[in-house]
Design an enzyme around this catalytic site. Structure first.
Site, mmCIF file in Angstrom:
data_model
loop_
_atom_site.group_PDB
_atom_site.id
_atom_site.type_symbol
_atom_site.label_atom_id
_atom_site.label_comp_id
_atom_site.label_asym_id
_atom_site.label_seq_id
_atom_site.Cartn_x
_atom_site.Cartn_y
_atom_site.Cartn_z
ATOM 1 N N ASP A 1 -18.783 -62.073 37.726
ATOM 2 C CA ASP A 1 -18.142 -63.375 37.923
ATOM 3 C C ASP A 1 -18.273 -63.811 39.384
ATOM 4 O O ASP A 1 -18.758 -63.042 40.223
ATOM 5 C CB ASP A 1 -16.672 -63.262 37.482
ATOM 6 C CG ASP A 1 -16.178 -64.539 36.848
ATOM 7 O OD1 ASP A 1 -16.746 -65.605 37.127
ATOM 8 O OD2 ASP A 1 -15.200 -64.474 36.075
ATOM 9 N N ASP B 1 -15.548 -72.473 31.379
ATOM 10 C CA ASP B 1 -15.100 -71.546 30.330
ATOM 11 C C ASP B 1 -14.830 -72.285 29.030
ATOM 12 O O ASP B 1 -14.224 -73.364 29.036
ATOM 13 C CB ASP B 1 -13.769 -70.892 30.727
ATOM 14 C CG ASP B 1 -13.926 -69.935 31.891
ATOM 15 O OD1 ASP B 1 -15.047 -69.786 32.414
ATOM 16 O OD2 ASP B 1 -12.904 -69.337 32.266
HETATM 17 C C1 GLA Z 1 -13.623 -66.701 34.769
HETATM 18 C C2 GLA Z 1 -14.760 -66.538 33.768
HETATM 19 C C3 GLA Z 1 -14.201 -66.193 32.403
HETATM 20 C C4 GLA Z 1 -13.396 -64.912 32.494
HETATM 21 C C5 GLA Z 1 -12.304 -65.052 33.554
HETATM 22 C C6 GLA Z 1 -11.606 -63.742 33.836
HETATM 23 O O1 GLA Z 1 -12.840 -67.796 34.468
HETATM 24 O O2 GLA Z 1 -15.559 -67.690 33.694
HETATM 25 O O3 GLA Z 1 -15.237 -66.055 31.460
HETATM 26 O O4 GLA Z 1 -14.258 -63.838 32.814
HETATM 27 O O5 GLA Z 1 -12.833 -65.522 34.792
HETATM 28 O O6 GLA Z 1 -10.633 -63.834 34.829
#
Ligand code: GLA
Length: 408
Positions: free
Chosen positions: A160, A221
Site C-alpha cells: 500500500d 477502494d
Molecule cells: C487502503 C487500501 C485498501 C486497504 C486499506 C487497509 O485504503 O487501498 O485496499 O488495504 O488501505 O488499511
C-alpha cells in the site's frame, strides 16, 4: 534524521542503472483468490468478535472453504491477509511480527497450513512509515522485510502507499520489487502506487509500474455499493493515460476486490461486476464471507465461462467502445484467434429490460465475415451473424449482457 533528508539519502544510493525488471514469471493470467479487507476491515476484537476478527483462524477458515466449496477447483488460489495483522512495533532484530494474540502460531505456520491445502498465502504491507491503519510500514527496511516474507513462505505481497510522499513512489515501489527478487522466492507483487496518484495533476507512469509490479491498484477502494462499482467501471472505461495497453501476462490493472456475495449489490449488479472484471482482465480477489454466501452469488463467482474470459491466455484488457447515456459496450479480444468477448451494461433503472440493437461492427468487432454469438453466463446460442446484421440484446435494469463472438 528528518524523514525527507533520510529518504533523499536513500534515493541517492539507488543507482539509476538499477532498472532490472520484476520478471518473476508470476501472474501470467490475472490472480484469483480471496482478500480480507472489504468485508473484514480492521476488526481486531477477537475477544468479542472471535469469528470475524483479523486472525489466523479467519484465514484458515477461508482457505478451508476455498477448497471445500469448489472455489479452488475453478481457479481461486490466493488467501490474502490485508492490513491490521501486525504488532505495533518491530522486534529486537528490527523484523516485522504478527500480532501474537491473533496469530498465535505465526505467519510461517499459517502459510504451511494454506500450502497444505494446495493454496497460496498473500500478505499486506505499506511502503510508508505506517500502514493505512497505523501499523509499522516498510520504509528503509525493504530487504529485511522482503526476507521475512520469503522466510515465512509468503507468495504474494500487496504494498500500500499510505504515509509516504507520492514523489518517492517511482523509487520505492521498484526497489521493493528488486528486494523481493533478491530473496529468490517468487512473490507476486501488487502495488497501490498509481491509486495514490489518481485524480492528481500528473498521470501515473504506467510503463514503469507495469515493469515493476504484477498488478497495481489504479483507483479508489471499492465499497459495498452499486455507486462505488459504477464509479470504478467508469474510471476504467475512461482509461486516462491509456493504462489498458499495459495489461498483459505478468502485469494487470486492478480495480479492487469482488464484492459479490455481500450486502450492497442486487443479483443483476453482481453479474455486472463479474462480467466487467472478466472483460477488464482484472484480478479476481473476493472480498466476502465464504461462510455466508447466497447460492446464486456463489454460482456467479464460480461461473466457468466467465472465468475463462477473465483468464484468457492472451491477456488483453477490454476497452469501452460505446458510451451512450445509460448504456455502455466493452469488447476484448480472446481466444480462439479472432474471437471477442463483449459486455453491454445498462445503468438505467427504467423497470423493464432494455432492448438494444447493435451490429458487431458497431462494437468494434471485425476481421471475419460472420461470427457465432453466444451468451457467456449460460452458454446459450444467439446465432450466426455477419458483422452488419442487427442483433437485439435484452439487458436488465442495472444489469449486463455478456457475449462471445467466434469467427465461423
Ligand atoms: C487502503 C487500501 C485498501 C486497504 C486499506 C487497509 O485504503 O487501498 O485496499 O488495504 O488501505 O488499511
Amino acid at each position: 534524521m528528518h524523514l525527507y533528508a533520510a529518504t533523499f539519502l536513500w534515493i541517492s544510493c539507488l543507482l539509476p542503472s538499477q532498472v532490472d525488471l520484476l520478471n518473476n514469471g508470476l501472474a501470467r493470467t490475472p490472480p484469483m483468490g480471496w482478500l480480507a479487507w472489504e468485508r473484514f476491515r480492521c476488526d481486531i476484537d477477537c475477544k468479542d468478535d472471535p469469528d470475524n476478527c483479523i486472525s489466523e483462524k479467519l484465514f484458515r477458515t477461508m482457505g478451508d472453504l476455498l477448497v471445500k466449496e469448489g472455489y479452488k477447483d475453478v481457479g481461486y488460489e490466493y488467501v490474502n491477509i490485508d492490513d491490521c495483522w501486525l504488532t505495533h512495533s518491530r522486534n529486537a532484530k528490527n523484523q516485522l511480527e504478527a500480532d501474537p494474540t491473533r496469530f498465535p502460531s505465526g505467519i510461517k505456520n499459517l502459510s504451511s497450513y494454506i500450502h497444505n491445502l494446495g493454496l497460496k498465502l498473500g500478505i499486506y504491507e505499506d511502503f510508508g512509515t505506517k500502514t493505512c491503519a497505523g501499523y509499522p510500514g516498510i520504509l528503509f527496511q525493504m530487504d529485511t522485510d522482503a526476507q521475512t516474507f520469503a522466510d515465512w513462505g509468503v507468495d504474494m505481497l500487496k504494498l500500500d502507499g499510505c504515509n509516504v510522499p507520492t514523489e518517492l513512489m517511482p523509487y520505492g515501489y521498484p526497489e521493493m520489487g528488486r528486494a523481493l527478487n533478491r530473496t529468490n522466492r517468487p512473490i507476486m507483487y501488487s502495488c497501490s502506487w498509481p491509486a495514490y496518484l489518481a485524480g492528481g495533476p500528473k498521470l501515473p507512469d504506467y510503463q514503469a509500474i507495469a515493469q515493476s509490479c504484477n498488478l497495481w491498484r489504479n483507483y479508489d477502494d471499492i465499497q459495498d455499493s452499486w455507486d462505488s462499482l459504477k464509479g470504478i467501471i467508469d474510471f476504467y472505461g475512461d482509461d486516462k493515460g491509456n493504462f489498458s495497453m499495459f495489461a498483459g501476462p505478468g502485469a494487470w490493472n486492478d480495480p479492487d476486490m469482488l464484492i459479490i456475495g455481500n450486502y450492497g449489490l442486487s443479483y443483476d449488479q453482481q453479474r455486472v461486476q463479474m462480467a466487467m472484471w472478466a472483460i477488464m482482465a482484472s484480478p479476481l480477489l473476493m472480498g466476502n464471507d465464504l461462510r455466508h454466501i447466497a447460492p446464486e452469488s456463489k454460482a456467479i463467482l464460480q461461473n466457468k465461462n466467465v472465468i475463462a474470459i477473465n483468464q484468457d491466455p492472451m491477456g488483453k484488457m477490454g476497452k469501452r467502445v460505446i458510451k451512450n447515456n445509460d448504456i455502455q459496450v466493452w469488447t476484448r479480444p480472446v481466444m480462439p484467434t479472432g474471437s471477442y468477448a463483449f459486455t453491454i451494461v445498462n445503468y438505467g433503472v427504467y423497470g423493464t429490460p432494455a432492448k438494444l440493437n447493435y451490429k458487431l461492427s458497431d462494437m468494434g468487432i471485425s476481421g471475419s465475415k460472420s461470427y457465432l454469438i453466444t451468451e457467456v453466463f449460460d452458454g446459450s446460442k444467439i446465432g450466426v451473424h455477419t458483422t452488419s446484421d442487427v442483433v437485439t440484446y435484452s439487458v436488465n435494469p442495472t444489469g449486463v449482457f455478456m457475449g462471445k463472438a467466434v469467427p465461423q
